[in-house]
Motif scaffolding. Structure first.
Motif, PDB file in Angstrom:
ATOM      1  N   THR A   1       0.759  -0.851   0.050  1.00  0.00           N
ATOM      2  CA  THR A   1      -0.083   0.053  -0.043  1.00  0.00           C
ATOM      3  C   THR A   1       0.994   1.242   0.018  1.00  0.00           C
ATOM      4  O   THR A   1       0.737   2.287  -1.014  1.00  0.00           O
ATOM      5  CB  THR A   1      -1.033   0.030   1.224  1.00  0.00           C
ATOM      6  OG1 THR A   1      -1.638  -1.141   1.255  1.00  0.00           O
ATOM      7  CG2 THR A   1      -1.704   1.197   1.315  1.00  0.00           C
TER       8      THR A   1
ATOM      9  N   GLN B   1       1.392   4.087  -2.864  1.00  0.00           N
ATOM     10  CA  GLN B   1       0.915   5.437  -2.648  1.00  0.00           C
ATOM     11  C   GLN B   1       2.149   6.263  -3.161  1.00  0.00           C
ATOM     12  O   GLN B   1       1.910   7.281  -3.896  1.00  0.00           O
ATOM     13  CB  GLN B   1       0.759   5.546  -1.262  1.00  0.00           C
ATOM     14  CG  GLN B   1       0.426   6.932  -0.819  1.00  0.00           C
ATOM     15  CD  GLN B   1      -0.051   7.069   0.568  1.00  0.00           C
ATOM     16  OE1 GLN B   1       0.308   6.125   1.503  1.00  0.00           O
ATOM     17  NE2 GLN B   1      -1.150   7.867   0.775  1.00  0.00           N
TER      18      GLN B   1
ATOM     19  N   CYS C   1      -6.305  -5.264  -4.687  1.00  0.00           N
ATOM     20  CA  CYS C   1      -6.328  -4.595  -3.461  1.00  0.00           C
ATOM     21  C   CYS C   1      -7.719  -4.353  -2.994  1.00  0.00           C
ATOM     22  O   CYS C   1      -8.538  -4.330  -3.728  1.00  0.00           O
ATOM     23  CB  CYS C   1      -5.788  -2.986  -3.757  1.00  0.00           C
ATOM     24  SG  CYS C   1      -3.926  -3.234  -4.198  1.00  0.00           S
TER      25      CYS C   1
ATOM     26  N   GLU D   1      -7.238  -0.403   1.129  1.00  0.00           N
ATOM     27  CA  GLU D   1      -5.919  -0.083   0.313  1.00  0.00           C
ATOM     28  C   GLU D   1      -5.942   0.817  -0.589  1.00  0.00           C
ATOM     29  O   GLU D   1      -5.203   2.026  -0.648  1.00  0.00           O
ATOM     30  CB  GLU D   1      -5.299  -1.596  -0.072  1.00  0.00           C
ATOM     31  CG  GLU D   1      -4.877  -2.454   1.163  1.00  0.00           C
ATOM     32  CD  GLU D   1      -4.450  -3.992   0.472  1.00  0.00           C
ATOM     33  OE1 GLU D   1      -3.669  -4.374   0.984  1.00  0.00           O
ATOM     34  OE2 GLU D   1      -5.404  -4.294  -0.343  1.00  0.00           O
TER      35      GLU D   1
ATOM     36  N   VAL E   1      -3.894   4.576  -0.889  1.00  0.00           N
ATOM     37  CA  VAL E   1      -3.073   4.736  -1.871  1.00  0.00           C
ATOM     38  C   VAL E   1      -3.466   6.168  -2.399  1.00  0.00           C
ATOM     39  O   VAL E   1      -2.811   7.059  -2.663  1.00  0.00           O
ATOM     40  CB  VAL E   1      -2.928   3.797  -2.701  1.00  0.00           C
ATOM     41  CG1 VAL E   1      -2.250   3.848  -4.201  1.00  0.00           C
ATOM     42  CG2 VAL E   1      -2.065   2.418  -2.357  1.00  0.00           C
TER      43      VAL E   1
END
Length: 159
Positions: free
Chosen positions: A56, A60, A125, A129, A133
């Motif tokens: 994650t 991001q 995901c 998550e 992100v």
């Protein structure tokens, strides 16, 4: 710390390359973006506390770096087209089906942020998550995914 970081980059480079393939127009763009992402990861590595999954955090930083870089590009130099390698679908015998090709073309017509959300969705995901992100709420993730799916259905039916 350096060894841990290098191991992390080595084990997760596939994730980083997916982001680079999504936002890089040429091989040189993808290589430059990969270097930018690794630099940003190195800068933020000391502050990563493990509160979120490492993937994650990687997504991001990678997506934020890619989107920031994209915003800095002039309109004429923007990344204009994604290749099918952006989503790295494994080749099947006889090549990709027409349905998969149509899906790739439709995804390339989405906004950059919607493409990022689609990538995260295809990577399985969780909504949580994806929200972490992209810096949006889980409710917004659900809304956006519903809208993206509708857009993709429309784009594919028009093809």
């Amino acid at each position: 710390m350096k060894e841990q970081f290098l191991l992390l980059i080595e084990t997760q480079q596939g994730l980083l390359h997916k982001v680079c393939n999504l936002y890089g127009n040429s091989q040189q763009d993808r290589e430059d973006l990969f270097q930018d992402i690794v630099l940003q990861l190195w800068r933020s590595y000391p502050t990563f506390r493990g509160g979120a999954k490492v993937t994650t955090w990687l997504y991001q930083v990678a997506l934020n770096t890619a989107l920031t870089r994209l915003r800095k590009e002039t309109r004429t130099e923007r990344f204009v087209e994604l290749g099918p390698e952006a989503f790295q679908v494994p080749a099947v015998e006889g090549g990709p089906s027409e349905e998969m090709a149509a899906m790739h073309r439709a995804i390339r017509r989405l906004s950059q942020v919607d493409q990022a959300l689609t990538l995260l969705y295809l990577e399985d995901c969780s909504y949580r998550e994806m929200a972490e992100v992209l810096g949006i709420s889980e409710t917004n993730v659900g809304y956006k995914l519903h809208r993206i799916k509708s857009q993709l259905r429309t784009l594919i039916s028009l093809a």
